[in-house]
Motif scaffolding. Structure first.
Motif, short mmCIF file in Angstrom:
data_model
loop_
_atom_site.label_atom_id
_atom_site.label_comp_id
_atom_site.label_asym_id
_atom_site.label_seq_id
_atom_site.Cartn_x
_atom_site.Cartn_y
_atom_site.Cartn_z
N TRP A 121 0.86 -1.19 0.00
CA TRP A 121 0.00 0.00 0.00
C TRP A 121 0.90 1.23 0.00
N PRO A 122 0.67 2.22 -0.82
CA PRO A 122 -0.24 2.22 -1.97
C PRO A 122 0.46 1.68 -3.22
N THR A 123 -0.32 1.18 -4.16
CA THR A 123 0.19 0.80 -5.48
C THR A 123 -0.77 1.34 -6.53
N LEU A 124 -0.20 1.93 -7.58
CA LEU A 124 -0.98 2.47 -8.70
C LEU A 124 -0.71 1.64 -9.94
N VAL A 125 -1.77 1.23 -10.63
CA VAL A 125 -1.65 0.49 -11.88
C VAL A 125 -2.38 1.29 -12.96
N VAL A 126 -1.71 1.53 -14.10
CA VAL A 126 -2.31 2.30 -15.19
C VAL A 126 -2.76 1.32 -16.28
N VAL A 127 -4.03 1.47 -16.68
CA VAL A 127 -4.63 0.64 -17.72
C VAL A 127 -5.00 1.54 -18.89
N ASP A 128 -4.60 1.15 -20.10
CA ASP A 128 -4.84 2.03 -21.25
C ASP A 128 -6.29 1.90 -21.74
N PRO A 129 -6.74 2.75 -22.67
CA PRO A 129 -8.14 2.73 -23.11
C PRO A 129 -8.58 1.43 -23.77
N ALA A 143 3.18 11.35 -9.17
CA ALA A 143 2.21 12.20 -9.86
C ALA A 143 2.77 12.73 -11.19
N HIS A 144 4.03 13.13 -11.19
CA HIS A 144 4.63 13.68 -12.42
C HIS A 144 4.67 12.61 -13.51
N ALA A 145 5.08 11.40 -13.14
CA ALA A 145 5.16 10.31 -14.12
C ALA A 145 3.77 9.96 -14.66
N LEU A 146 2.75 9.94 -13.77
CA LEU A 146 1.40 9.63 -14.21
C LEU A 146 0.88 10.70 -15.15
N GLU A 147 1.15 11.95 -14.83
CA GLU A 147 0.71 13.06 -15.68
C GLU A 147 1.27 12.91 -17.09
N ARG A 148 2.55 12.59 -17.17
CA ARG A 148 3.17 12.45 -18.49
C ARG A 148 2.61 11.24 -19.23
N VAL A 150 -0.30 9.69 -18.85
CA VAL A 150 -1.68 9.92 -19.27
C VAL A 150 -1.73 10.81 -20.50
N GLY A 151 -0.89 11.84 -20.53
CA GLY A 151 -0.84 12.69 -21.72
C GLY A 151 -0.46 11.92 -22.97
N GLU A 152 0.51 11.01 -22.84
CA GLU A 152 0.92 10.20 -23.98
C GLU A 152 -0.19 9.24 -24.41
N LEU A 153 -0.87 8.64 -23.45
CA LEU A 153 -1.97 7.74 -23.77
C LEU A 153 -3.11 8.48 -24.46
N GLU A 154 -3.40 9.68 -24.00
CA GLU A 154 -4.44 10.48 -24.64
C GLU A 154 -4.11 10.72 -26.11
N ALA A 155 -2.88 11.15 -26.37
CA ALA A 155 -2.49 11.46 -27.75
C ALA A 155 -2.53 10.20 -28.63
N GLU A 156 -1.99 9.09 -28.12
CA GLU A 156 -1.94 7.85 -28.90
C GLU A 156 -3.33 7.34 -29.23
N ALA A 506 13.18 4.70 -14.38
CA ALA A 506 12.87 6.13 -14.38
C ALA A 506 11.76 6.39 -15.39
N PRO A 507 10.76 7.20 -15.04
CA PRO A 507 9.67 7.48 -15.98
C PRO A 507 10.19 8.10 -17.28
N PRO A 508 9.44 7.96 -18.37
CA PRO A 508 9.86 8.55 -19.65
C PRO A 508 10.19 10.04 -19.49
N GLY A 509 11.32 10.43 -20.06
CA GLY A 509 11.75 11.82 -19.99
C GLY A 509 12.53 12.15 -18.73
N GLN A 510 12.80 11.13 -17.88
CA GLN A 510 13.57 11.36 -16.66
C GLN A 510 14.75 10.40 -16.60
N LYS A 511 15.71 10.74 -15.75
CA LYS A 511 16.86 9.88 -15.52
C LYS A 511 17.20 9.92 -14.04
#
Length: 608
Positions: A121-129, A143-148, A150-156, A506-511
């Protein structure tokens, strides 16, 4: 594989169905399936309401929910640790108490938890459309990684035609009237009135001596962090200073506020409004140091002591000097006594000063503990409680007695201590003179604090939204003893060597941030300590070989991991940096055919 290297590309995995015996909350009575969510970006939040880290994630998700409300649905899956958290009404109460504005599945038997192979606890799982899992994150700070993502999933999926915009399935419950709503803590003021933190309504309320009549409200009732007009965010603890000022633990604002009962003025005295993370300052000017979910406050040893639930520590605030500092605890979660700077706490949530002792309700270890002053030195001791995974309702000798997630503690006139045994719905008593624990009252519905009023004790019944006055009885109430252990199934591991790997990508766009040394940290311990023959302690590598001792067949591995990543943009001289951290308590059972490797995902599984 190095635990910090990029994860290999994986075959797409369908998200398991969301099932839970308790049913759905915040859907207007409708049962949801993944098919109902097709076309949306779905963030599945596995949480339990006792867990302060889970509450931090609820706050992290608020901005994401608002910004992407026509494309993204957050689904809470409530997965209980304590027996009380498996009660459906308790989950309904928690959803309202913490203002969860998305659908929640009540999963008392951990069915969906097991299907998603969740370990913490806690664990977050992201499921695409299209219904496939694309990422998993354990702990806070994502939060920053999820924001990025989600933005990519929206565009795709906008481009593919598989994104469905529009309102989500959330249905707000009907508002409930009443003078208080999930009050947290109370304080007896010198004039005989009571000051109460009306937590869910983000206010302080002054009640008359009858404990019912409202004399005034402090704060607009809107979540915020302002002085004029006064706004709070889920305030909890209250402490009266010698000069008559009241210090308020403004919990979700990560701050201390001062309230002047004479003028009604409110000001900030400690905290920045930002949450403390590993690497932040631990001492200094009170207005310039970050805090983390201060839950209670008490005047002791010429300082305000702070139950810093968010980082498992006690801090102090010196009003004269205007400074704060860590006073006890290491940020490691558990139950370890000794010198204050070496002790471990687990979400301390209640404080009460009595002479040379400061009593502490250490909620996640279901323990009553105290800080003892010896000159300028402080030592931490435990009166009742054994660790993170044992709890129940048992009276008698303190060595065998059990509580269940206590949130409040009150010093009584005879030198004993009353404990608000929150998840047992009881008021308990510990007598240091005899070492005995007894029950004073039952059927109190999540008592979270209590204050003395003459020969009576006034209890904050948080889930009944009221103060309840009780006469302190001469004899304790007798109750049947019950003992519990945490309900999660043990992981079977092989004897001897066990490879522990904390997977972090590391989330996309981070190192990984290595500018100031290692960017990762791993701390390992066990209950009982004899479980580990080798491998306990701290290091910077997220991969470690443990050696399980011969003859110890079961126990709990305590794993704490942290990783810092920064935006990977060479053109940006001041990249934004992010801290990801999580504590695991993994029950293990040693068997001949058990696993020789134990993987824990801090952040990864991103096949997007």
């Amino acid at each position: 594989m190095n635990a910090t290297s990029p994860a290999p590309r994986r075959a797409r995995v369908r998200a398991p169905e969301l099932v839970g015996k308790g049913g759905w909350i915040n859907t207007g009575g409708k049962k949801l399936t993944l098919a109902d969510l097709r076309g949306k970006c779905v963030v599945v939040d596995f949480w339990t309401f006792c867990c302060v880290n889970c509450l931090h994630v609820l706050d992290e998700l608020r901005e994401l929910e608002e910004k992407h409300r026509d494309t993204t649905v957050v689904i809470g899956v409530h997965s209980p640790k304590f027996v009380h958290e498996a009660e459906h009404q308790a989950v309904v109460d928690a959803v309202e108490r913490y203002q969860v504005h998305h659908p929640v599945l009540d999963d008392p038997e951990l069915a969906t938890w097991k299907q998603y192979a969740v370990r913490a606890w806690p664990t977050l799982v992201v499921v695409d459309p299209e219904g496939y899992i694309v990422a998993q994150h354990a702990g806070e700070g994502h939060a920053h990684a999820l924001e990025r993502l989600v933005g990519e999933l929206e565009a795709e999926h906008e481009a593919k035609g598989t994104l469905r915009r529009g309102d989500g399935p959330y249905v707000a419950p009907e508002p409930v009237a009443g003078e208080l709503r999930f009050p947290g803590k109370a304080l007896a003021l010198p004039g005989g009135t009571f000051l109460v933190s009306d937590t869910t309504r983000h206010q302080l309320v002054e009640l008359a001596a009858d404990g019912e009549t409202v004399l005034r409200r402090i704060g607009t009732g809107e979540r915020g962090f302002t002085a004029e007009p006064a706004r709070f965010s889920e305030p909890q603890g209250l402490a009266l200073l010698p000069d008559g000022q009241v210090i308020v633990a403004d919990t979700v604002n990560h701050a201390l506020r001062a309230f002047d009962p004479a003028t009604g003025a409110v000001r900030t005295v400690a905290g920045t409004g930002r949450q403390w993370w590993q690497g932040s300052a631990t001492a200094g000017d009170a207005r310039g140091v970050d805090l983390s979910s201060p839950w209670d406050v008490a005047w002791f040893a010429d300082r305000v002591w702070i139950a810093m639930a968010g980082v498992h520590q006690l801090w102090t605030y010196d009003p004269a000097a205007g400074t704060v500092r860590v006073a006890a605890g290491t940020t490691n979660e558990g139950l370890v006594d000794g010198a204050a700077d070496e002790a471990w706490f687990a979400q301390p949530s209640g404080l009460a000063a009595a002479g040379e002792r400061l009593w502490v309700a250490d909620s996640e270890t279901s323990a009553l503990r105290w800080v003892e002053r010896d000159g300028e030195e402080f030592t931490v001791r435990t009166a009742v409680g054994t660790g993170l995974f044992d709890f129940g309702h048992r009276d008698g000798d303190a060595a065998q007695a059990l509580f269940q997630h206590p949130l409040g503690v009150t010093a009584l006139p005879d030198g004993s201590v009353a404990v608000c045994d929150t998840y047992n719905h009881a008021l308990r008593r510990y007598d240091p003179a005899t070492g005995q624990v007894s029950t004073l009252a039952t059927d109190l519905r999540e008592p979270s604090d209590a204050v003395l009023a003459g020969e009576d004790i006034v209890v904050v019944e948080s889930a009944r939204h009221r103060l309840t006055r009780l006469r302190l009885p001469e004899e304790a109430v007798r109750v049947e003893s019950v003992a519990h252990r945490t309900r999660r199934e043990a992981t079977e591991v092989a004897p001897g060597r066990l490879l522990l790997e904390v997977v972090f990508q590391a989330p996309p766009g981070q190192k990984l941030d290595t500018r100031y040394g290692p960017s990762t940290r791993l701390l390992v311990s066990s209950t009982p300590p004899e479980l580990l023959a080798d491998g306990a302690g701290a290091d910077s590598e997220l991969r470690r070989e443990l050696v399980l001792a011969d003859g110890v067949t079961e126990g709990v591995l305590h794993v704490s991991a942290m990783a810092a990543s920064c935006d990977d943009d060479p053109a940006n001289e001041y990249p934004a940096c992010h801290v990801h951290q999580q504590d695991w308590g993994v029950p293990v059972r040693v068997t001949a055919d058990g696993a020789a490797r134990l993987p824990l995902v801090l952040a990864g599984l991103d096949s997007h």
